[in-house]
Enzyme design. Sequence first.
Site, short mmCIF file in Angstrom:
data_model
loop_
_atom_site.label_atom_id
_atom_site.label_comp_id
_atom_site.label_asym_id
_atom_site.label_seq_id
_atom_site.Cartn_x
_atom_site.Cartn_y
_atom_site.Cartn_z
N SER A 1 0.81 -1.22 0.00
CA SER A 1 0.00 0.00 0.00
C SER A 1 0.84 1.27 0.00
CB SER A 1 -0.90 0.01 1.24
OG SER A 1 -1.59 1.23 1.33
C1 LIG Z 1 -5.78 6.43 1.21
C2 LIG Z 1 -6.03 4.99 1.35
C3 LIG Z 1 -6.36 4.39 2.50
C4 LIG Z 1 -6.57 5.05 3.77
O1 LIG Z 1 -6.89 6.25 3.83
O2 LIG Z 1 -6.45 4.38 4.78
C5 LIG Z 1 -5.88 4.18 0.10
C6 LIG Z 1 -4.55 3.53 -0.07
O3 LIG Z 1 -4.62 2.82 -1.25
P1 LIG Z 1 -3.57 1.70 -1.58
O4 LIG Z 1 -4.12 1.01 -2.79
O5 LIG Z 1 -3.47 0.80 -0.39
O6 LIG Z 1 -2.28 2.36 -1.89
#
Ligand SMILES: C/C(=C\C(=O)O)CCOP(=O)(O)O
Length: 136
Positions: free
Chosen positions: A62
């Site tokens: 992530s």
């Molecule tokens: C901003 C995100 C999550 C959060 O606010 O907790 C999305 C992150 O997206 P990824 O696909 O995991 O990079």
Amino acid sequence: MIIKGRSIAKGTATGELIITDAPISFLSGVDPETGIVIEKGHPLEGISIAGKILAFPFGKGSTVGSYVIYSLKKNDCAPAAMINAEAEAIIAVGAIISRIPMIDQLEGGLSSLKSGMNVTVDGDRGELICKDWANS
Ligand SMILES: C/C(=C\C(=O)O)CCOP(=O)(O)O
């Protein structure tokens, strides 16, 4: 011995190298309160990266990993510096916002590096300095 690379995040840090050939996911892979790798089956599972010069191929997982690196820094358990074979945005952004010196694209890659070496990452010049190379 100076190995040339590319600057990703400015600053200089010296310390004990810890290296893995496995990519690292900081979100869910590293405990932001201790700096211990918690990803099941990772070669560094159970090992603390706090205060170490951490070398790994590149980040995975992530984009929140950038903020986990920032949390590590705020909790005083971040790596002192990072070296990637090839930086991608997650780790690069994490290093820059956390003011952790970082370099990548070392000549010869990471293959000549070994855990336990004492090294200096110069993020200003984009270089790795190893004073005891002959003893490593
Ligand atoms: C901003 C995100 C999550 C959060 O606010 O907790 C999305 C992150 O997206 P990824 O696909 O995991 O990079």
